[in-house]
Design a protein around this motif. Structure first.
Motif, short mmCIF file in Angstrom:
data_model
loop_
_atom_site.label_atom_id
_atom_site.label_comp_id
_atom_site.label_asym_id
_atom_site.label_seq_id
_atom_site.Cartn_x
_atom_site.Cartn_y
_atom_site.Cartn_z
N PRO A 94 0.83 -1.21 0.00
CA PRO A 94 0.00 0.00 0.00
C PRO A 94 0.86 1.26 0.00
N ALA A 95 0.35 2.29 -0.64
CA ALA A 95 0.99 3.60 -0.65
C ALA A 95 -0.10 4.64 -0.41
N GLU A 96 0.31 5.83 -0.10
CA GLU A 96 -0.66 6.88 0.20
C GLU A 96 -1.67 7.10 -0.92
N ASP A 97 -1.22 7.02 -2.16
CA ASP A 97 -2.12 7.29 -3.29
C ASP A 97 -2.39 6.06 -4.15
N GLY A 98 -2.16 4.87 -3.63
CA GLY A 98 -2.42 3.65 -4.41
C GLY A 98 -1.59 2.49 -3.93
N ARG A 99 -0.78 1.92 -4.84
CA ARG A 99 0.07 0.77 -4.53
C ARG A 99 1.46 1.00 -5.13
N TRP A 100 2.44 0.36 -4.53
CA TRP A 100 3.80 0.28 -5.08
C TRP A 100 4.04 -1.16 -5.51
N LEU A 101 4.46 -1.34 -6.74
CA LEU A 101 4.86 -2.64 -7.25
C LEU A 101 6.37 -2.70 -7.16
N ARG A 121 -0.63 -9.04 -15.43
CA ARG A 121 -2.06 -8.88 -15.75
C ARG A 121 -2.93 -9.23 -14.55
N THR A 122 -2.60 -10.32 -13.88
CA THR A 122 -3.36 -10.74 -12.70
C THR A 122 -3.32 -9.69 -11.61
N LEU A 123 -2.14 -9.17 -11.32
CA LEU A 123 -1.99 -8.16 -10.28
C LEU A 123 -2.70 -6.86 -10.64
N LEU A 124 -2.55 -6.42 -11.89
CA LEU A 124 -3.16 -5.16 -12.31
C LEU A 124 -4.68 -5.25 -12.33
N LYS A 125 -5.21 -6.40 -12.64
CA LYS A 125 -6.67 -6.58 -12.60
C LYS A 125 -7.18 -6.35 -11.18
N GLN A 126 -6.47 -6.88 -10.20
CA GLN A 126 -6.85 -6.69 -8.80
C GLN A 126 -6.71 -5.23 -8.38
N ILE A 127 -5.63 -4.59 -8.77
CA ILE A 127 -5.39 -3.19 -8.41
C ILE A 127 -6.43 -2.30 -9.10
N ASP A 128 -6.73 -2.57 -10.37
CA ASP A 128 -7.75 -1.80 -11.08
C ASP A 128 -9.11 -1.91 -10.39
N LEU A 133 -4.09 4.01 -8.44
CA LEU A 133 -2.92 3.96 -9.32
C LEU A 133 -1.83 3.11 -8.70
N VAL A 134 -0.89 2.72 -9.53
CA VAL A 134 0.23 1.91 -9.08
C VAL A 134 1.52 2.55 -9.58
N GLY A 170 -7.01 1.01 -15.02
CA GLY A 170 -7.54 0.68 -16.35
C GLY A 170 -6.66 1.05 -17.52
N ALA A 171 -5.51 1.62 -17.28
CA ALA A 171 -4.61 2.02 -18.38
C ALA A 171 -3.97 0.80 -19.01
#
Length: 176
Positions: A94-101, A121-128, A133-134, A170-171
């Motif tokens: 977790p990060a203040e404005d989203g996630r850090w990969l 793809r799997t990770l970004l689907k969950q984050i989306d 943002l990530v 979604g980007a």
């Protein structure tokens, strides 16, 4: 990574066609454990060595110690192949404005064969799904930058060593 999304600690997935002599092979993510730190530190040293040497920044001890110092098992997943083989790891914190990969490393024999894209793809689907943002950073000149750009990351800022990237929800083409 949010452990509530791990449903028993393992999420099955399928690697892209082309891995394993033209047929998809199975992979899964399992929650990291403290005992995984040394295997991950070794993988980090192996994977990052060429880029760090090219940038004149490789230090045999420091490359491993930086992982040990920042290792966060509660946010890290270990990538395992269907046969149980350790294939890599990834941290989504977790990060203040989203996630850090961070700490997204694949065994060299599995790189450039679609597995990294499948995991991403799997990770970004969950984050989306969370609508956030990530962010991530890669070393200047790293081939990983192209992978992230294919998945919708754009350069936010860079310096002579690091390229900091961001991806809005979604980007990018998740089907890539």
């Amino acid at each position: 990574m949010d452990t509530s999304a791990r449903a028993g600690g393992i999420r099955p997935g399928r690697a892209a066609p082309g891995i394993g002599a033209g047929r998809p092979i199975g992979w899964a993510l399992r929650s990291a454990e403290p005992a995984d730190v040394e295997a991950i530190a070794e993988l980090r040293a192996t994977v990052m060595r060429p880029d760090l040497e090219r940038l004149g920044r490789f230090d045999e001890h420091r490359v491993r110690q930086r992982l040990r110092d920042s290792f966060s098992p509660q946010h890290t997943s270990v990538i395992v192949m269907a046969d149980g083989t350790f294939a890599g790891c990834v941290t989504v914190r977790p990060a203040e404005d989203g996630r850090w990969l961070e700490h997204f490393y694949l065994a060299p024999a599995l790189q450039s064969r679609g597995l990294g894209s499948a995991v991403l793809r799997t990770l970004l689907k969950q984050i989306d799904a969370d609508g956030v943002l990530v962010r991530l950073n890669v070393l200047q000149g790293s081939a990983a930058q192209r992978l992230y750009e294919r998945h919708g990351f754009t350069v936010e800022v860079q310096d002579p060593i690091d390229v900091h990237m961001v991806r809005r929800p979604g980007a990018g083409a998740l089907g890539t």
